[in-house]
Design an enzyme around this catalytic site. Structure first.
Site, short mmCIF file in Angstrom:
data_model
loop_
_atom_site.label_atom_id
_atom_site.label_comp_id
_atom_site.label_asym_id
_atom_site.label_seq_id
_atom_site.Cartn_x
_atom_site.Cartn_y
_atom_site.Cartn_z
N ASP A 1 0.82 -1.21 0.00
CA ASP A 1 0.00 0.00 0.00
C ASP A 1 0.85 1.27 0.00
O ASP A 1 2.05 1.24 0.31
CB ASP A 1 -0.94 0.01 1.21
CG ASP A 1 -0.20 -0.02 2.53
OD1 ASP A 1 0.71 -0.87 2.69
OD2 ASP A 1 -0.50 0.79 3.42
N GLU B 1 0.16 -1.12 5.74
CA GLU B 1 1.19 -0.60 6.64
C GLU B 1 1.00 0.88 6.92
O GLU B 1 1.19 1.34 8.04
CB GLU B 1 2.57 -0.86 6.02
CG GLU B 1 3.75 -0.59 6.97
CD GLU B 1 4.19 0.87 7.00
OE1 GLU B 1 4.94 1.25 7.92
OE2 GLU B 1 3.80 1.64 6.10
#
Length: 582
Positions: free
Chosen positions: A168, A235
C-alpha cells in the site's frame, strides 16, 4: 564495562598500554612508561586533526562477496550493469506504481470496504510481471490481500531469511494533483527518474525483492536456505488487517524465533560530514495517540461562561507545547552509536565534537556537550527523544451555540529508552493541575495514573488513547561484533554499494546502527526473530530521516537507485544463504 564517571580511564579506547608485570620493573621505569603514555594521550586529543584510527569505535565488517555462489553473483553483477536491465527494472517498478493501492486511516474490514478491491488488480500485475516467482515459490494469501512467498531451500535445518515490503501507499491529497510534475499514478519515466506515489515508499522495496528473485530464478539459482517474503497491504494505516494477520501465519510456519533475520523497509545511506554512511535501523520508536477531550454544558453563545470547551482545550494544548519531553543522549543507544561511527570515520566532523564523542564513553561532561551540540539539529533531537505533535482538533457545531465537546489528538513517538507508561504519565501530569484550576472532573486512560483523579466539576476532561492504542518501543537488535546477522547485513551493504560502482574495498561506505523515526510492519514480527533490521538501501537517506519526496508530492526514485536496491537484495540473499554467521 564503563569506567566510573568522573575518573580518568586507565586506558583510552583502542589505545592499549602493554605493561611488563615482572618484579624487575622498577618504579622509575613504571613512572616513565605512564608519563610517556600520558604524553601520547595529550598529543592524541589536542591534535588539530584528531587521528581516530586506533580508537575502537564503530568496528566494521568487510565487504562480503558470495563465495559458494560467486559465479552467479559475478554474472548478475554484469547483468545489473546493462542498459537493458535498467529499462526492465524501470518497467517493473513503473507498472507497480500505475496501480493505485492507497490505504486510509479508517477502513472497514475486508469484504465490507470496497476500497480494498484494488489490491486484486495489483496481485494480477505481480503474477504477470514476475512469472518465475509465481511458478516456483509457494504463495499463501492471508486475509485475502496479505502475501507470503516461500522459496524453499534445500537445507531445512537452516532458519529462513525473512524479507518484507508492503503493497500500500499513502493517499494522494486530491487538491495536490495539479502540483505534481507528472500525475501521481502515472509511473512516468523521464530517462532518469521513475515518478509516482509508491516509487520510494515502499513499492521500490517490494518490487526490488521480487525483481531480484525473478532474475536469480532466470539464472537457475536454487537457495540452500529458505527465503520468505511477507507483504502486508495496510502498513500506512497501521497494519492491523495486513501484517498483524501475516504475523500469525509466519509464526505457524516456522515458529517463535524461527527466522534467522528479518529485513523490512527502513534506512538507507547518505553523506554525513563528508562520509557515506548506511544506517540500518536496529530499533523503532513506540507510539501512542492521545486524545484529550473537554466536555462542558451547552447553551446560547450570548450567555457564555468564562471559558468554553474550546477555550479550555486550547489551554490544555498550550500546556502540552510549553512542556515537551526532555530528551537525552544515552550511551549505547542507536543514535549514540551512529555518532560514534561519524566520529571514527567522517572527516568533516569538527574536531572538538569528535573529541567529545570519544570522551563521552567515560565523561558525563563530554556526553552533555555532545548532546547540546547534536540537539541543535531538531531532526536528531526528535530521533532521540519522545515527541509530541498535535495533529487533530475538533470542536463546535454552530456559531451561536456553546460547544459542548472539543477534542484534540496528540501523536507521540516514544523514545527507545522510554515506555508507553512514562509517556502517558507525562501527559496526565500536565492535565491534572489545569483540571483542578478550572474545576473540571478528570480521568486519564481508564487506568491508575500518577496524580489524583478528580471526580466532579463544572465540566470534564478525559485523556484516552485512540487509533492503534499503544505500542511500546521495539526490542533493540544486537550489533556487537559477534552478532552474525548484523555482520552479514553490513558486508552485503558494502558489497552491493561497491558492485554498483565497479569499485572494491571495505571503506567506501560505512555501516552504522540507526533508529526509525516512524513505525513499520515489523512491530508485529517481534516473536519471529531477535535480528530485525529496517533497511532498504535507498540513496540519499541520512541517519534515521526519511528520504525527500516521501509521503508528499513529486515522489520519485532514480532508475539507477532502484537497480542498486535490486543488487542489494540479490547480494543479501546469496550471502545469508551461505554464511555460517547466520
Amino acid at each position: 564495562m564503563s569506567v566510573p564517571y568522573g575518573k580518568v580511564p586507565e586506558e583510552l579506547p583502542g589505545l592499549t598500554l602493554h605493561r611488563q608485570t615482572t618484579s624487575s620493573v622498577s618504579s622509575r621505569a613504571a613512572k616513565t612508561t605512564l608519563l610517556a603514555f600520558a604524553a601520547l594521550a595529550v598529543t592524541f586529543f589536542t591534535s588539530t586533526s584528531l587521528d581516530t584510527t586506533g580508537v575502537n569505535l564503530c568496528p566494521q565488517a568487510p565487504a562480503l562477496i558470495p563465495v559458494k555462489n560467486n559465479a552467479l553473483w559475478e554474472t548478475l553483477t554484469e547483468i545489473y550493469g546493462t542498459e537493458a536491465f535498467r529499462l526492465k527494472a524501470v518497467d517493473w517498478l513503473s507498472g507497480a506504481v500505475q496501480i493505485p493501492t492507497e490505504s486510509y486511516d479508517q477502513m472497514d474490514p475486508i469484504g465490507i470496504d470496497p476500497r480494498w478491491e484494488k489490491f486484486s488488480v495489483f496481485h494480477d500485475y505481480l503474477a504477470k510481471a514476475f512469472p518465475l516467482v509465481h511458478a516456483t515459490l509457494e504463495l499463501t494469501k492471508v486475509n485475502t490481500y496479505g502475501l507470503i512467498y516461500v522459496w524453499k531451500g534445500s537445507d531445512t535445518t537452516l532458519k529462513p531469511l525473512l524479507l518484507a515490503g508492503h503493497q500500500d501507499v499513502v493517499p494522494v491529497e486530491p487538491t495536490t494533483y495539479d502540483t505534481w510534475t507528472y500525475p501521481p499514478f502515472s509511473g512516468h519515466f523521464d530517462g532518469n527518474l521513475i515518478w509516482g506515489r509508491g516509487s520510494m515508499d515502499d513499492k521500490s522495496g517490494l518490487i526490488g525483492i521480487l525483481s531480484a528473485m525473478e532474475t536469480m530464478l532466470a539464472n537457475s539459482y536454487q537457495p540452500s536456505r529458505t527465503v520468505v517474503l511477507a507483504s502486508g497491504f495496510d502498513e500506512e494505516s497501521g497494519g492491523n488487517f495486513g501484517a498483524q494477520t501475516l504475523a500469525s501465519t509466519l509464526l505457524e510456519m516456522f515458529g517463535e524465533n524461527g527466522y534467522a533475520m528479518l529485513v523490512d523497509e527502513g534506512g538507507g545511506y547518505g553523506e554525513q560530514h563528508g562520509r557515506v554512511i548506511a544506517t540500518p535501523a536496529i530499533a523503532e520508536k513506540g507510539k501512542a495517540n492521545v486524545m484529550i477531550e473537554v466536555t462542558t454544558p451547552g447553551g446560547h453563545s450570548s450567555l457564555p461562561p468564562p471559558h468554553t470547551s474550546i477555550g479550555l482545550l486550547a489551554a490544555f494544548l498550550v500546556a502540552f507545547e510549553r512542556n515537551p519531553f526532555d530528551p537525552h543522549l544515552i550511551r549505547g543507544s542507536p543514535v549514540y552509536k551512529n555518532y560514534q561511527c561519524v566520529a571514527r570515520y567522517a572527516p568533516g566532523l569538527p574536531d572538538s565534537l569528535r573529541k567529545d564523542i570519544i570522551d563521552a564513553e567515560y565523561s558525563d561532561k563530554a556526553l552533555q556537550s555532545v548532546e547540546e551540540e547534536l540537539f541543535r539539529d531538531t531532526r536528531i533531537k526528535n530521533l532521540v527523544g519522545t515527541t509530541q505533535a498535535i495533529d487533530l482538533v475538533t470542536g463546535g457545531v454552530k456559531v451561536n451555540a456553546l460547544p459542548e465537546r472539543a477534542y484534540a489528538v496528540i501523536n507521540h513517538r516514544i523514545s527507545v529508552e522510554s515506555s508507553v507508561a512514562a509517556t502517558l504519565n507525562h501527559d496526565a501530569s500536565l492535565v491534572e493541575p489545569l483540571a483542578k484550576e478550572y474545576n473540571l472532573s478528570y480521568t486519564a486512560f481508564d487506568d491508575h495514573m500518577d496524580g489524583e483523579m478528580i471526580p466532579s466539576g463544572l465540566g470534564k476532561v478525559t485523556l484516552s488513547t485512540v487509533f492503534e492504542a499503544r505500542l511500546e518501543p521495539a526490542p533493540i537488535t544486537p550489533t556487537e561484533e559477534d552478532a552474525g546477522p548484523y555482520q552479514v547485513l553490513s558486508g552485503s551493504i558494502k558489497a552491493a554499494y561497491n558492485s554498483h560502482r565497479g569499485i572494491s574495498g571495505d571503506d567506501h561506505i560505512i555501516v552504522s546502527p540507526g533508529v526509525m523515526s516512524g513505525n513499520t510492519d515489523t512491530k508485529f514480527y517481534w516473536k519471529l526473530t531477535s535480528h530485525i533490521f529496517r533497511y532498504g538501501h535507498m540513496a540519499g537517506v541520512v541517519g534515521g530521516t526519511a528520504p525527500p519526496g516521501i509521503h508528499t508530492v513529486n515522489e520519485a526514485i532514480a532508475a539507477s537507485s532502484f537497480v542498486e536496491i535490486i543488487r542489494f537484495f540479490t547480494t543479501l540473499i546469496l550471502n545469508v544463504d551461505e554464511s555460517p554467521l547466520v
